[in-house]
Design a protein around this motif. Structure first.
Motif, PDB file in Angstrom:
ATOM      1  N   UNK A   1       3.175   5.932  -2.708  1.00  0.00           N
ATOM      2  CA  UNK A   1       4.370   6.712  -3.056  1.00  0.00           C
ATOM      3  C   UNK A   1       4.496   6.843  -4.570  1.00  0.00           C
ATOM      4  N   UNK A   2       4.204   5.765  -5.288  1.00  0.00           N
ATOM      5  CA  UNK A   2       4.279   5.810  -6.750  1.00  0.00           C
ATOM      6  C   UNK A   2       3.252   6.786  -7.311  1.00  0.00           C
TER       7      UNK A   2
ATOM      8  N   UNK B   1       0.848  -1.201   0.000  1.00  0.00           N
ATOM      9  CA  UNK B   1       0.000   0.000   0.000  1.00  0.00           C
ATOM     10  C   UNK B   1       0.878   1.244   0.000  1.00  0.00           C
ATOM     11  N   UNK B   2       1.899   1.241   0.849  1.00  0.00           N
ATOM     12  CA  UNK B   2       2.809   2.384   0.906  1.00  0.00           C
ATOM     13  C   UNK B   2       3.523   2.580  -0.423  1.00  0.00           C
ATOM     14  N   UNK B   3       4.011   1.495  -1.006  1.00  0.00           N
ATOM     15  CA  UNK B   3       4.725   1.605  -2.280  1.00  0.00           C
ATOM     16  C   UNK B   3       3.810   2.163  -3.368  1.00  0.00           C
TER      17      UNK B   3
ATOM     18  N   UNK C   1       1.832   9.390  -5.724  1.00  0.00           N
ATOM     19  CA  UNK C   1       2.131  10.760  -5.321  1.00  0.00           C
ATOM     20  C   UNK C   1       3.373  11.345  -5.989  1.00  0.00           C
ATOM     21  N   UNK C   2       4.426  10.534  -6.099  1.00  0.00           N
ATOM     22  CA  UNK C   2       5.714  11.076  -6.550  1.00  0.00           C
ATOM     23  C   UNK C   2       6.208  10.491  -7.870  1.00  0.00           C
ATOM     24  N   UNK C   3       5.524   9.493  -8.401  1.00  0.00           N
ATOM     25  CA  UNK C   3       5.817   8.895  -9.700  1.00  0.00           C
ATOM     26  C   UNK C   3       7.281   8.475  -9.849  1.00  0.00           C
ATOM     27  N   UNK C   4       7.835   7.970  -8.760  1.00  0.00           N
ATOM     28  CA  UNK C   4       9.231   7.550  -8.773  1.00  0.00           C
ATOM     29  C   UNK C   4       9.337   6.088  -8.349  1.00  0.00           C
ATOM     30  N   UNK C   5       9.770   5.228  -9.255  1.00  0.00           N
ATOM     31  CA  UNK C   5       9.934   3.822  -8.876  1.00  0.00           C
ATOM     32  C   UNK C   5      10.993   3.634  -7.784  1.00  0.00           C
ATOM     33  N   UNK C   6      11.993   4.494  -7.759  1.00  0.00           N
ATOM     34  CA  UNK C   6      13.045   4.370  -6.743  1.00  0.00           C
ATOM     35  C   UNK C   6      12.476   4.705  -5.359  1.00  0.00           C
ATOM     36  N   UNK C   7      11.749   5.795  -5.252  1.00  0.00           N
ATOM     37  CA  UNK C   7      11.145   6.167  -3.971  1.00  0.00           C
ATOM     38  C   UNK C   7      10.119   5.124  -3.562  1.00  0.00           C
ATOM     39  N   UNK C   8       9.354   4.623  -4.516  1.00  0.00           N
ATOM     40  CA  UNK C   8       8.358   3.594  -4.238  1.00  0.00           C
ATOM     41  C   UNK C   8       9.026   2.317  -3.709  1.00  0.00           C
ATOM     42  N   UNK C   9      10.101   1.899  -4.339  1.00  0.00           N
ATOM     43  CA  UNK C   9      10.820   0.702  -3.890  1.00  0.00           C
ATOM     44  C   UNK C   9      11.433   0.920  -2.505  1.00  0.00           C
ATOM     45  N   UNK C  10      11.962   2.119  -2.274  1.00  0.00           N
ATOM     46  CA  UNK C  10      12.514   2.422  -0.954  1.00  0.00           C
ATOM     47  C   UNK C  10      11.417   2.352   0.104  1.00  0.00           C
TER      48      UNK C  10
ATOM     49  N   UNK D   1       7.247   9.256   3.308  1.00  0.00           N
ATOM     50  CA  UNK D   1       6.337  10.170   2.617  1.00  0.00           C
ATOM     51  C   UNK D   1       6.764  11.620   2.821  1.00  0.00           C
ATOM     52  N   UNK D   2       7.058  11.986   4.058  1.00  0.00           N
ATOM     53  CA  UNK D   2       7.420  13.365   4.368  1.00  0.00           C
ATOM     54  C   UNK D   2       8.755  13.748   3.729  1.00  0.00           C
ATOM     55  N   UNK D   3       9.723  12.855   3.775  1.00  0.00           N
ATOM     56  CA  UNK D   3      11.010  13.135   3.138  1.00  0.00           C
ATOM     57  C   UNK D   3      10.850  13.299   1.627  1.00  0.00           C
ATOM     58  N   UNK D   4       9.989  12.501   1.035  1.00  0.00           N
ATOM     59  CA  UNK D   4       9.745  12.614  -0.406  1.00  0.00           C
ATOM     60  C   UNK D   4       9.074  13.944  -0.734  1.00  0.00           C
TER      61      UNK D   4
END
Length: 156
Positions: free
Chosen positions: A90-91, A85-87, A93-102, A118-121
């Protein structure tokens, strides 16, 4: 005699370093500080209501991810359900596979829930989009959308 020679060399090297290296390091520190202040100072006036609402949602999602820690032992098992759910969020909201994987890894690994992904992103995308790390982690479409929304809709 060898001890005195060693002490004399140490004092001499220290004095040379103080006279030659210190001014160079001081100037380098001043230049780095000035560049950081110029390039890393966010313009908080440009953050619109939508951005602040997104921050509220990000903080809420970080708190929801941390809430599992309130249940000893069982909390780590709930992380297995919350990680995808978090991944996904994140995807979206920020459309970044790297942030989503992190985010997925942060949630599924034990004892890493305290990282506010989420906040750091949000901070990276909203306050520091011109940094190398933001340009590397966030797609250009997100960075352009963030900067164009700030240019067109400045709200208090």
């Amino acid at each position: 005699q060898g001890l005195l020679l060693t002490i004399a060399i140490k004092v001499l090297v220290g004095e040379v370093r103080r006279k030659i290296e210190k001014p160079i390091m001081d100037e380098a520190g001043r230049r780095v500080g000035a560049a950081a202040k110029e390039n890393l100072t966010p313009d908080i006036e440009q953050i619109n209501k939508g951005d602040w609402a997104k921050l509220g949602g990000c903080v809420a999602m970080d708190l929801a991810g941390d809430a599992s820690e309130l249940i000893p032992f069982l909390g780590e098992f709930t992380d297995v359900a919350f990680a995808p759910i978090e991944a996904t969020l994140l995807q979206v909201l920020f459309k970044s596979p790297v942030i989503s994987a992190f985010g997925f890894a942060e949630e599924i690994l034990p004892f890493t829930d305290v990282i506010p992904t989420f906040t750091l992103s949000w901070l990276l995308a909203t306050l520091f989009p011109t940094t190398k790390i933001a340009k590397g982690l966030l797609p250009k479409a997100v960075l352009k959308a963030e900067s164009s929304s700030k240019d067109t809709t400045k709200e208090d």
